[in-house]
Design an enzyme around this catalytic site. Structure first.
Site, PDB file in Angstrom:
ATOM      1  N   GLU A 247       0.815  -1.210   0.000  1.00  0.00           N
ATOM      2  CA  GLU A 247       0.000   0.000   0.000  1.00  0.00           C
ATOM      3  C   GLU A 247       0.852   1.266   0.000  1.00  0.00           C
ATOM      4  O   GLU A 247       0.613   2.198   0.759  1.00  0.00           O
ATOM      5  CB  GLU A 247      -0.949  -0.002   1.206  1.00  0.00           C
ATOM      6  CG  GLU A 247      -1.902  -1.188   1.203  1.00  0.00           C
ATOM      7  CD  GLU A 247      -2.972  -1.133   2.277  1.00  0.00           C
ATOM      8  OE1 GLU A 247      -2.674  -0.660   3.380  1.00  0.00           O
ATOM      9  OE2 GLU A 247      -4.097  -1.582   1.997  1.00  0.00           O
TER      10      GLU A 247
ATOM     11  N   ASP B 255      -8.356  -9.087   3.717  1.00  0.00           N
ATOM     12  CA  ASP B 255      -8.118  -7.997   4.656  1.00  0.00           C
ATOM     13  C   ASP B 255      -9.168  -7.909   5.757  1.00  0.00           C
ATOM     14  O   ASP B 255     -10.050  -7.055   5.698  1.00  0.00           O
ATOM     15  CB  ASP B 255      -8.073  -6.671   3.882  1.00  0.00           C
ATOM     16  CG  ASP B 255      -7.494  -5.545   4.717  1.00  0.00           C
ATOM     17  OD1 ASP B 255      -7.056  -5.816   5.851  1.00  0.00           O
ATOM     18  OD2 ASP B 255      -7.475  -4.406   4.224  1.00  0.00           O
TER      19      ASP B 255
ATOM     20  N   GLU C  70     -12.662  -2.608  11.998  1.00  0.00           N
ATOM     21  CA  GLU C  70     -12.677  -1.773  10.793  1.00  0.00           C
ATOM     22  C   GLU C  70     -13.796  -2.168   9.831  1.00  0.00           C
ATOM     23  O   GLU C  70     -14.451  -1.301   9.255  1.00  0.00           O
ATOM     24  CB  GLU C  70     -11.310  -1.897  10.099  1.00  0.00           C
ATOM     25  CG  GLU C  70     -11.239  -1.228   8.741  1.00  0.00           C
ATOM     26  CD  GLU C  70      -9.882  -1.400   8.068  1.00  0.00           C
ATOM     27  OE1 GLU C  70      -8.973  -1.994   8.687  1.00  0.00           O
ATOM     28  OE2 GLU C  70      -9.740  -0.933   6.926  1.00  0.00           O
TER      29      GLU C  70
HETATM   30  C1  BDP Z   1      -6.148  -2.294   5.968  1.00  0.00           C
HETATM   31  C2  BDP Z   1      -6.452  -0.952   6.539  1.00  0.00           C
HETATM   32  C3  BDP Z   1      -5.308   0.000   6.465  1.00  0.00           C
HETATM   33  C4  BDP Z   1      -4.055  -0.663   7.004  1.00  0.00           C
HETATM   34  C5  BDP Z   1      -3.806  -1.962   6.276  1.00  0.00           C
HETATM   35  C6  BDP Z   1      -2.639  -2.744   6.849  1.00  0.00           C
HETATM   36  O1  BDP Z   1      -7.564  -0.421   5.827  1.00  0.00           O
HETATM   37  O2  BDP Z   1      -5.646   1.146   7.198  1.00  0.00           O
HETATM   38  O3  BDP Z   1      -2.954   0.178   6.892  1.00  0.00           O
HETATM   39  O4  BDP Z   1      -4.925  -2.793   6.388  1.00  0.00           O
HETATM   40  O5  BDP Z   1      -2.914  -3.741   7.519  1.00  0.00           O
HETATM   41  O6  BDP Z   1      -7.118  -3.157   6.445  1.00  0.00           O
HETATM   42  O7  BDP Z   1      -1.492  -2.412   6.627  1.00  0.00           O
END
Ligand code: BDP
Length: 717
Positions: A306, A380, A408
């Protein structure tokens, strides 16, 4: 006057009719978590077993914390604080290690307990022994005794022996340096970074007590999306202050490290892990950290994920990056927890497959003090996912479990969803990587690996500065369940729920049954009204609040809900069989064969693995379309049932907490309905089918659901 007397008489009668425990009379705000130590009905028994405490001479801060907790607990439960004694006798609790206990009181088999295990047992002569090989073990034993006393266990016949099955039991705080919390729904970060290191909020001690009561022994203070500044001297001083507070409770501090830190601080010309100047910088940085935090745990790293920097920016592998950092902390006994949550923007492969593709070839290539931290599922933190295919597929690498305790994707702190059942579902899943079966829990416990390699579990914390710590009373149960499962990944989520509820709310059996029943149903309710039958990732963009299965215009295909559900005129679901992305091939062959056929795929995962026509006949006799609608309706009915069950529990719960929970359940019912209506409106529009018979039409046109916006939803960090 007469009237008054009558009112008083009526009130007295009411009080007599109310459940035995008087706790309901007292308003509570939830701050004390499960460590409330309210008066127990067998106070006399507790007093008899805890008249005084015998602790080792020259007690360490950890032993002092254990004794203080015992005093606090006994005083709360009985009104009488135990005194100090020098010699074991009837009614004493004796704490000690084999070195400090009188020989006659040393339990057999101490070596098998390891450094953190404990024995709590009733010895002859009315003596209770809490024995361990370390002071931290004694602290855990003290909490175990208090748990026994406050849940009504028979204190005369205690024979508890427990040792953690995992070495690293860690919370991951996604807390930013400005005190916001990524995916946090419980207020600001509890770390008041600005005031640290000078101001050490007393709340840090309560945080440490709560964690120690569960056996959590590590905490990563900052967000995985890390900033370079966290590794600079002023911030290390803040982390060191926290480490000082947490140390007596057996909790080590870890930090999330940004891979490009030396480059961004302009102290090196590159962040290439194979460049000698970079390795030297990290070695020196580790030395600096250990000077201020001698028991520093190590680094957590999110790399090449990401948009975060990482070794691949220099065409190096994850192993190159992890091993370079591991070498820096190894001389000090530290570890590196390297996350496997990776998926690349340019990669057209099914997102669910990318972590396996990248990490599986690296099996056996990581240094001895590296753990690869793998999320429970391949996408996720969805309300339901199959277990991550890496579990069982990297026998030569310690794999650490990463669960998300903060919700989340499961309704934030607003919806009641007990995650113990979800964690248990993953941990008990059979990877089928061994003829006799090999569960995810066993993999995490190191069943495949070489003895001596580290083991661990991480939980993304749901803790913030709100009075309730977790944003709601029931979300405390998720912190609790995470901690108990990190200690014993094979523990029962139902038993944990009962133990939590007895300490948090009431021991009244009928009430306990009711609370536990609510908890055990709650996550399935969320699955049903959000993402039934294996659907996933159809939440609102960015904030992940509410339904948005229609979103199709985001830059990257795998950011769009339509990528995940693939609903159209022909049917719905993601084909991950050989005819589709073939993600199934990443699982053990026997499992892959079973899941290749929709008829032998567990129904809860059906649309995760298969794209099926709307008329596909389900085991219930309904068509898939009718089953989907039925699940959404069922989810709403379950949310309503939670609300009704809670109403029935009113006589057993203090007014304030009852009202707090009731208010949230009202929101949950409303939002469950919204999820159901919006999803059915949307799926009907793409399927082009009438609603199945008996299914109520959503009250609003689809466009109205689509138009809802939440620009200020919390938790985006
Ligand atoms: C996702 C979240 C994000 C996190 C990412 C992670 O939306 O905010 O940074 O995972 O685990 O679920 O790195």
């Amino acid at each position: 006057m007469k009237n008054c007397t009558r009112i008083f008489a009526a009130l007295a009668l009411l009080a007599l009719m109310a459940p035995a425990a008087p706790a309901w009379a007292q308003e509570e705000d939830g701050y004390e978590l499960w460590l409330r130590y309210r008066p127990v009905r067998e106070a006399g028994v507790v007093t008899r077993h805890a008249r005084s405490i015998v602790a080792p001479a020259n007690p360490s801060p950890t032993v002092r914390a254990a004794v203080a907790e015992l005093r606090r607990g006994v005083k709360g439960m009985t009104g009488r604080e135990p005194g100090a004694a020098t010699r074991p006798g009837a009614g004493t609790i004796v704490l000690g290690t084999p070195a400090t206990l009188p020989a006659a009181l040393v339990p057999a088999g101490m070596a098998a307990l390891g450094p953190e295990g404990y024995v709590v047992h009733s010895a002859a002569g009315g003596i209770t022994v809490i024995a361990a090989n370390s002071d931290t073990g004694l602290l855990y034993g003290a909490f175990a005794w208090l748990r026994a006393a406050s849940t009504g266990a028979a204190l005369a016949g205690l024979a508890q022996r427990s040792a953690p099955k995992l070495q690293l039991r860690v919370l991951n705080h996604w807390d930013n340096l400005d005190r916001t919390v990524e995916r946090g729904y419980a207020g600001e970060s509890i770390w008041n970074w600005w005031a640290l290191p000078d101001v050490r909020d007393r709340r840090y001690v309560d945080y440490a007590r709560a964690n120690a009561s569960l056996g959590i022994n590590g905490t990563v203070l900052n967000n995985v999306n890390s900033k370079p500044e966290i590794l600079t001297a002023p911030w290390l001083a803040k982390a060191a202050a926290l480490a000082d507070v947490l140390r007596p409770y057996g909790i080590r501090v870890y930090l999330s490290a940004r891979f490009s830190t030396p480059l961004e601080l302009k102290e090196t010309a590159t962040a290439d892990p194979l460049a000698p100047e970079v390795a030297a910088w990290w070695r020196a940085k580790a030395d600096e950290i250990y000077r201020v935090i001698p028991d520093f745990g190590g680094f957590l790293v999110k790399a090449n994920s990401e948009g975060q920097p990482g070794p691949q920016d220099y065409r190096r592998s994850h192993a190159d990056g992890a091993n370079m950092l591991a070498a820096a902390v190894a001389p000090h006994g530290g570890v590196v927890m390297w996350r496997a949550f990776v998926y690349a923007a340019e990669n057209p492969v099914d997102r669910a497959m990318q972590a396996y593709d990248e990490f599986k070839p690296l099996d056996g290539k990581f240094a001895a003090n590296v753990l690869v931290q793998v999320k429970n599922g391949p996408i996720d933190f969805q309300p339901r996912e199959p277990f991550h295919p890496l579990f069982g597929a990297m026998p030569a690498t310690p794999l650490m479990m990463e669960f998300q305790v903060t919700k989340e994707y499961l309704g934030y702190a607003t919806h009641l969803a007990y995650l113990g059942t979800m964690f248990e579902e993953t941990l008990r899943a059979d990877t089928e990587r061994s003829p006799g079966g090999l569960t995810v829990a066993q993999v995490v416990e190191g069943a495949q690996g070489r003895p001596g390699r580290p083991t661990g579990m991480a939980g993304v914390a749901n803790i913030g500065s709100e009075r309730t710590w977790s944003g709601s009373h029931f979300d405390q149960a998720n912190w609790y369940a995470y901690g108990r499962l990190a200690w014993d990944p094979q523990a029962s989520s139902r038993a944990i729920a009962r133990e939590w509820a007895a300490q948090t709310f009431t021991r009244e059996p009928r009430a306990l049954d009711g609370i536990v029943a609510m908890m055990m149903d709650s996550r399935e309710a969320v699955v049903n009204y959000m993402t039934p039958l294996g659907l996933h990732h159809i939440m609102g963009t960015g904030h992940h609040h509410g339904p948005a299965p229609w979103v199709a215009d985001l830059e990257r295909p795998d950011w769009n809900p339509v990528y995940y559900h693939k609903a159209g005129r022909d049917g719905i679901g993601f084909d991950r069989t050989a005819a589709g992305s073939n993600a199934l091939a990443q699982y053990a062959p026997s499992l892959a064969r079973k899941y290749a056929d929709p008829r032998t795929t567990p129904e809860p995962l059906l649309l995760w693995f298969h794209h099926l026509p709307w008329d596909y006949p389900m085991p219930s006799g309904r068509t898939l379309w009718a089953e989907l609608a039925n699940r959404y309706d069922q989810g709403v009915a379950q949310a309503q049932a939670l609300r009704a069950q809670w109403t029935a529990l009113r006589p057993y719960i203090d007014a304030r907490r009852h009202e707090d929970v009731a208010t949230l359940l009202d929101v949950q019912v409303r939002e469950a309905q919204w999820w159901r209506d919006a999803c059915l409106a949307y799926f009907q529009s793409v399927s082009g089918r009438p609603l199945p018979p008996g299914v109520k039409a959503p009250p609003l046109p689809l466009e109205r659901y689509k138009a809802l916006q939440f620009p200020y939803a919390p938790g985006r960090g």
